[in-house]
Design an enzyme around this catalytic site. Sequence first.
Site, PDB file in Angstrom:
ATOM      1  N   ASP A   1       0.858  -1.183   0.000  1.00 11.47           N
ATOM      2  CA  ASP A   1       0.000   0.000   0.000  1.00 11.47           C
ATOM      3  C   ASP A   1       0.894   1.233   0.000  1.00 11.47           C
ATOM      4  OD1 ASP A   1      -2.278  -1.548   0.115  1.00 11.47           O
ATOM      5  OD2 ASP A   1      -2.480  -1.403   2.289  1.00 11.47           O
TER       6      ASP A   1
ATOM      7  N   ASP B   1     -13.412  -4.429  -2.316  1.00 13.38           N
ATOM      8  CA  ASP B   1     -13.286  -4.237  -0.867  1.00 13.38           C
ATOM      9  C   ASP B   1     -14.612  -4.644  -0.227  1.00 13.38           C
ATOM     10  OD1 ASP B   1     -10.751  -3.226  -1.316  1.00 13.38           O
ATOM     11  OD2 ASP B   1     -11.426  -1.139  -1.340  1.00 13.38           O
TER      12      ASP B   1
END
Length: 258
Positions: free
Chosen positions: A11, A130
Amino acid sequence: MLAKRIIPCLDVRDGQVVKGVQFRNHEIIGDIVPLAKRYAEEGADELVFYDITASSDGRVVDKSWVSRVAEVIDIPFCVAGGIKSLEDAAKILSFGADKISINSPALADPTLITRLADRFGVQCIVVGIDTWYDAETGKYHVNQYTGDESRTRVTQWETLDWVQEVQKRGAGEIVLNMMNQDGVRNGYDLEQLKKVREVCHIPLIASGGAGTMEHFLEAFRDADVDGALAASVFHKQIINIGELKAYLATQGVEIRIC
């Protein structure tokens, strides 16, 4: 049988690799390029990079580091973050990425999946999902703009419906980011993975929850995923990729040994 894949996830925020828990409270892990190089040398099958605030900030992924990563690793890598057009995708692929992944922009405009697949081929197009389990309703819902907790919102899509929709539109692969499990290292959500596997007929990558080598084994053996993505166990050197792959091989998992 195709070999199962081990995929470190990086990330990226403000040019640094970060890691949170359940998509919140991110801490800085380190610089992008040295970490990418280390994972490639340890035996990762591919890497995934998420510019986690690009979509919520309304910008495309910062591309300055993509070409530097391409110069130092010899394994495939995928880049995600605010890719909203064919031009955005073309630039990232031209800098050396092998795949691009879309998430929030696909929810905003599902036709983007088809246009990207038609232009670059389905093998290049990954859709990230997600997904959050709502214990009150017993349902899995797709979330959007998860890189910024102040902007994260639940969409109208239930996860299984969205999985089927993105396949119809031309996705070549799905990364299922199980938000409840993210960063807590208590195992992948096998029940959810099994449900998604039943309706997912393209490569499926599990993401969120890996804490032990056994967790990877369970995802491959019990949910039949094609790849397992993890971050904190690799960033914090809790698990070595080479040792993980050796373990999986002894358990009968088809895996590429370096």
